[in-house]
Design a protein around this motif. Sequence first.
Motif, PDB file in Angstrom:
ATOM      1  N   GLU A 295       0.853  -1.191   0.000  1.00  0.00           N
ATOM      2  CA  GLU A 295       0.000   0.000   0.000  1.00  0.00           C
ATOM      3  C   GLU A 295       0.889   1.241   0.000  1.00  0.00           C
ATOM      4  OE1 GLU A 295      -3.358   2.301   0.011  1.00  0.00           O
ATOM      5  OE2 GLU A 295      -3.226   0.154  -0.268  1.00  0.00           O
TER       6      GLU A 295
ATOM      7  N   PHE B 172       2.342   4.944   0.730  1.00  0.00           N
ATOM      8  CA  PHE B 172       2.256   5.891   1.837  1.00  0.00           C
ATOM      9  C   PHE B 172       1.704   7.208   1.293  1.00  0.00           C
ATOM     10  CE2 PHE B 172       4.338   9.278   4.379  1.00  0.00           C
ATOM     11  CZ  PHE B 172       3.656   9.047   5.562  1.00  0.00           C
TER      12      PHE B 172
ATOM     13  N   SER C 250      -3.506  10.994  -3.441  1.00  0.00           N
ATOM     14  CA  SER C 250      -4.576   9.995  -3.462  1.00  0.00           C
ATOM     15  C   SER C 250      -5.683  10.354  -4.430  1.00  0.00           C
ATOM     16  CB  SER C 250      -5.174   9.844  -2.060  1.00  0.00           C
ATOM     17  OG  SER C 250      -5.910  11.010  -1.727  1.00  0.00           O
TER      18      SER C 250
ATOM     19  N   SER D 161      -3.902   3.758   3.825  1.00  0.00           N
ATOM     20  CA  SER D 161      -2.546   4.228   4.048  1.00  0.00           C
ATOM     21  C   SER D 161      -2.328   4.549   5.523  1.00  0.00           C
ATOM     22  CB  SER D 161      -2.256   5.455   3.188  1.00  0.00           C
ATOM     23  OG  SER D 161      -0.942   5.924   3.418  1.00  0.00           O
TER      24      SER D 161
END
Length: 80
Positions: free
Chosen positions: A43, A45, A52, A62
Motif C-alpha cells: 500500500e 504511503f 490519493s 494508508s
Amino acid sequence: MPVLIVLTSSESTAQWAAQPINVGPAGWETCTVRPLVIGPDSEPFIADERLSGGDAFLEALSAIVHGAGPGSGPFADGAP
C-alpha cells in the motif's frame, strides 16, 4: 465467494499472513485459502491528499498500514 482480508502495519505479519492456509483434515485438505494481505509494502504511503486523488478509502488504508511508521506525521500523533 468469501475473501479473507488482512490489514497490518507490520511487514513481518504481512509476510506471515500471506501464506496459504490449507483447510481440512491432515492429508485430506479440501480447500486452500489465500488471504488478501494489505501491508506497508503493498500500500502506498499517502502523506499528501493530492497523491490519493481525493480517494478517502485509499487515504484510510494508508493511515492503517503506515500509521505507526517513521514519517507518518499526523497519523502517529493522532491529529485529525
